[in-house]
Design a protein around this motif. Structure first.
Motif, short mmCIF file in Angstrom:
data_model
loop_
_atom_site.label_atom_id
_atom_site.label_comp_id
_atom_site.label_asym_id
_atom_site.label_seq_id
_atom_site.Cartn_x
_atom_site.Cartn_y
_atom_site.Cartn_z
N LYS A 1 0.82 -1.21 0.00
CA LYS A 1 0.00 0.00 0.00
C LYS A 1 0.86 1.26 0.00
CE LYS A 1 -4.26 -1.86 1.98
NZ LYS A 1 -5.26 -1.75 3.06
N LEU A 2 2.03 1.22 0.62
CA LEU A 2 2.93 2.37 0.57
C LEU A 2 3.47 2.56 -0.84
CD1 LEU A 2 4.84 1.91 3.93
CD2 LEU A 2 3.20 3.70 3.38
N ALA B 1 0.75 4.20 -2.70
CA ALA B 1 0.64 5.62 -2.34
C ALA B 1 1.67 6.46 -3.08
CB ALA B 1 0.79 5.78 -0.83
N ARG C 1 -5.46 11.02 -3.92
CA ARG C 1 -4.88 11.55 -2.68
C ARG C 1 -5.56 11.00 -1.42
NH1 ARG C 1 -2.06 16.45 -1.38
NH2 ARG C 1 -2.36 17.19 -3.53
N ALA D 1 -4.31 7.51 -0.84
CA ALA D 1 -2.90 7.51 -0.46
C ALA D 1 -2.74 7.89 1.01
CB ALA D 1 -2.11 8.46 -1.36
N TRP E 1 -3.72 4.90 3.16
CA TRP E 1 -2.70 3.85 3.14
C TRP E 1 -1.52 4.23 4.04
CZ3 TRP E 1 -3.17 3.91 -2.89
CH2 TRP E 1 -4.33 3.23 -3.25
N ILE E 2 -1.19 5.50 4.07
CA ILE E 2 -0.10 5.95 4.95
C ILE E 2 -0.51 5.83 6.41
CG2 ILE E 2 1.23 7.98 5.63
CD1 ILE E 2 1.23 8.81 2.68
N ALA F 1 6.71 8.14 1.49
CA ALA F 1 5.31 8.40 1.19
C ALA F 1 4.78 9.59 1.98
CB ALA F 1 4.47 7.15 1.48
N VAL G 1 3.31 12.63 -0.20
CA VAL G 1 1.87 12.88 -0.15
C VAL G 1 1.54 14.08 0.73
CG1 VAL G 1 -0.37 11.83 0.41
CG2 VAL G 1 1.44 10.45 -0.61
#
Length: 764
Positions: free
Chosen positions: A294-295, A298, A311, A314, A317-318, A348, A352
């Protein structure tokens, strides 16, 4: 017989007090200069030490504030605006140390005078007892460091080290804001150079009929709502949900061709094998790998499209990865996959924009965890059990990436790198393609020639220039460092020579695909050239007054333009506003946070100040006219304005960057058009109002798109479909629903509005 002449006593008062013929308390700065907000408090002779009975501050021993250079920096006493102690270099180690303590806890407002002022700050004191000397101190009796608050609600404290005639040239600066100390390489130290340009605009913004501040308050309130809706609840446990397979494939390829191509974290064949197994329903999914995946998604989402439409995903996920890595089970984290996940999390967060200001602190934790795992020691000398070629090479790659992150975040945050070259003996990564390394093979592969481009060539190139860049980061940000222009020029020459050698070797590299990709070369240019900008930026402002710094002026402006063109080869202001940014580096620079944001602001400051100076010079000579000012600087300034707007279209909620860029560009245009002071003020105010109105409409659209259906049905919002908040009477904006969301800095506690919100905007 002439009467005997009386011997003239040396002046002990500061120059301003002597001129006004008032009593001076001989502080640094003196109490009169603090009350009158004098920018500098200068003595013809150094002020004598104040006796013990006159002390009003708290003396700080050198041993409490500084240990041996490079040791004990993490245990130093905290620095606060109320007790600030900084010093300048010494030429003789045997001199008695002198620590100047300046109490700026209660700075006076610029409108305060000795007759109507609030409670005055405590008088500063200087103390130089011989007992305070330690062998490792570098203090001198004549050192003076001025600590003055910027007149923007007293929130910002700029610490500038003054040069004495008997000492090497030195320029050192830092900013204290709330609980944070931004070191010399932080962009806030360069933003102060725009203050005089922004100060010109303050008068127009005080007009009660102006809508700029009203629009800005509404923009800020909408931004808080939008950001709150994007962030998931905390803690956010990892969920098993993933996007569709086609979407995952696309995001992974985006990541592998951008971030992974510069900072090596993964062994790509192993990652692809685990990724395929994740979609196999017969296999048991690995939760740790799902978090790592997932990172990667992202980071790939940043360049997926020019609007950064992914966004919110992302960010979630972070949050999931941060929750997973924060679990109080430590031993399972001391493995390479967990270290890879930690590195990806830092990348990330910065890309992000999730707590990107704190990445430097997190990278420090990862650096120490890697040391705890022994990554700072080369695998060839670790223990009797020989590491497999894949494991050994991955340890070298991860250690190399951690060093790079520590160095880059040090420059971005203004903090010291906190590592030295003699802290590790790990060799640089080998020149391998990932396919040369496998889990099964125990035979060491043969690295490819240095002239052949591989997936690790860029990582090796960054490592080659690590000594020069680390020296610059320490020179700029270490507390024990004292900047001198001769040292600046020496470091510049070393970095420039290493950079030339590296670029020549990279351009001669060959590979089956033809050589290094364009994205990789431009990214490398951005990473390396920013050190020239950071190195010379402290001398940029003095270069307009002292010709000896002219080289720094040229380097700063030239580097700013080169960095901008590395990110945007095609000028943004020349392309249609609706044009799609399909270049990966341009998308990262527009949609992402982190490195380019810092470089962009510093470059904008350099270009704006340079243009201002050139215009003033041309105007004073009567030569100003159409086409007289450098067109490349004007285009860059216009590009920054276009970039700030595209960033908002990509999801940025801070409208003040676009506001400031529009105002300063309008100010330059007003001077070029030959407008008088009144006409220029009207022109600038109109540009500011248009920029804020435009930003407000955009944020309204974003807020409407992100509004939950339940909220729309339950509240009804009070604004009809198709209408705008701009169609609502301004007096209706100050409802209770919005009051609690408006930040304190938008209200001047003294009753006079100023530009504090302009500077506050970038600090969150």
């Amino acid at each position: 017989m002439e009467p005997a002449r009386r011997r003239r006593r040396p002046a002990v008062s500061c120059i301003l007090c002597r001129k006004r013929k008032i009593k001076c308390n001989r502080g640094t700065p003196c109490s009169n200069c603090m009350r009158s907000k004098n920018a500098t408090c200068i003595y013809t002779n150094a002020p004598p030490p104040v006796s013990e009975t006159r002390r009003q501050g708290t003396f700080v021993e050198p041993s409490q504030t500084r240990e041996r250079p490079g040791v004990g920096s993490e245990t130093a006493s905290p620095l606060t605006p109320s007790t600030l102690s900084t010093t300048a270099p010494t030429n003789t180690a045997a001199e008695t140390p002198c620590i100047t303590i300046v109490d700026t806890h209660s700075p006076l407002n610029s409108n305060d005078t000795p007759n109507n002022s609030r409670t005055a700050p405590e008088e500063p004191t200087s103390a130089c007892p011989a007992a305070a000397y330690t062998p490792f101190s570098t203090f001198t009796r004549n050192s003076r460091v001025e600590t003055r608050p910027l007149n923007v609600s007293g929130d910002f404290y700029f610490h500038c080290e003054h040069r004495l005639a008997s000492q090497p040239q030195a320029v050192k600066r830092s900013v204290t804001h709330k609980t944070r100390l931004f070191g010399p390489s932080h962009w806030a130290n360069s933003a102060i150079m725009l203050y005089d340009m922004l100060h010109v605009l303050e008068r127009s913004l005080r007009d009660e009929t102006s809508n700029v501040l009203r629009y800005e308050k509404r923009c800020k309130a909408l931004a808080r709502i939008i950001k709150a809706r994007r962030a998931p609840p905390w803690p956010c446990p990892p969920s098993p949900e993933l996007p569709a397979r086609a979407m995952c494939d696309a995001l992974i390829e985006r990541y592998l061709s951008t971030s992974e191509a510069v900072l090596r974290v993964l062994h790509i064949p192993s990652f692809r094998r685990d990724y395929e197994a994740l979609w196999d329903l017969s296999s048991t999914p690995d939760p740790a790998f799902r978090v790592q995946l997932k990172l990667v998604l992202a980071l790939g989402a940043v360049t997926y499209d020019s609007a950064f439409s992914l966004r919110p995903f992302a960010i979630r996920w972070i949050y999931e990865a941060q929750t997973w890595i924060s679990a109080p089970e430590f031993k399972h984290q001391l493995v390479l996959p967990s270290l890879q996940t930690g590195i990806l999390l830092h990348c990330a967060r910065e890309a992000v924009g999730v707590g990107e200001d704190m990445v430097w602190a997190g990278v420090g934790t990862t650096l120490r965890m890697a040391m705890y795992m022994g990554l700072h020691r080369d695998p060839s000398g670790l223990g009797p059990k020989k590491k497999s070629p894949l494991i050994a090479e991955m340890r070298r790659r991860l250690w190399n990436t951690i060093l790079e992150l520590a160095l880059q975040t040090s420059l971005t945050s203004g903090g010291p790198p906190l590592f030295n070259l003699d802290d590790f003996d790990t060799e640089p990564p080998g020149n391998f393609d990932d396919e040369q390394l496998s889990r099964e093979s125990q035979e060491a592969p043969v690295p490819k020639p240095q002239a052949e481009f591989t997936q690790t060539t860029i990582a090796i190139a960054l490592r080659k220039m690590l000594p020069q860049r680390l020296a610059i980061a320490k020179y700029i940000n270490d507390l024990s460092s004292r900047a001198s222009y001769a040292e600046t020029l020496r470091l510049d020459a070393e970095l420039r020579e290493a950079y030339k050698t590296l670029t020549r070797s990279l351009h001669t590299c060959k590979s089956p695909s033809g050589g290094p990709p364009d994205f990789v070369l431009r990214s490398l240019e951005m990473v390396l050239r920013r050190y020239f900008l950071a190195l010379h930026m402290p001398f940029f402002s003095p270069s307009f007054r002292e010709s000896e710094f002219a080289y720094s002026r040229r380097v700063v402006v030239d580097t700013a333009l080169r960095l901008w063109r590395a990110a945007f080869p095609v000028p943004l202001s020349l392309s249609p506003e609706s044009a799609e940014l399909d270049d990966p580096l341009a998308r990262i620079s527009t949609c992402g946070s982190g490195l380019f944001g810092t470089v962009a602001i510093q470059g904008f400051v350099a270009v704006a100040v340079e243009l201002k100076t050139l215009i003033r010079e041309e105007e004073s000579l009567g030569l100003l006219g159409p086409g007289e000012v450098r067109p490349d600087l004007l285009l860059a300034l216009q590009d920054f304005k276009a970039w700030s707007w595209k960033a908002m279209e990509a999801g940025e909620t801070n409208s003040k960057v676009h506001l400031v860029s529009s105002m300063i560009f309008a100010q330059v245009e007003a001077v070029r058009k030959g407008l008088d002071e009144t006409q220029a003020a009207e022109y600038i105010e109109k540009a500011a109002e248009e920029a804020e109105e435009r930003s407000l409409r955009l944020l309204e659209e974003v807020e409407a798109r992100t509004r939950p259906i339940q909220e729309v049905e339950a509240v009804g919002v009070g604004v009809e479909a198709g209408s705008s908040i701009l169609d609502t009477p301004p007096e209706a904006w100050g409802t209770e629903d919005w009051d609690y969301m408006v930040s304190d800095f938008l209200v001047d506690p003294t009753g006079t509005e100023n530009l504090s919100w302009v500077f506050q905007s970038a600090f969150g």
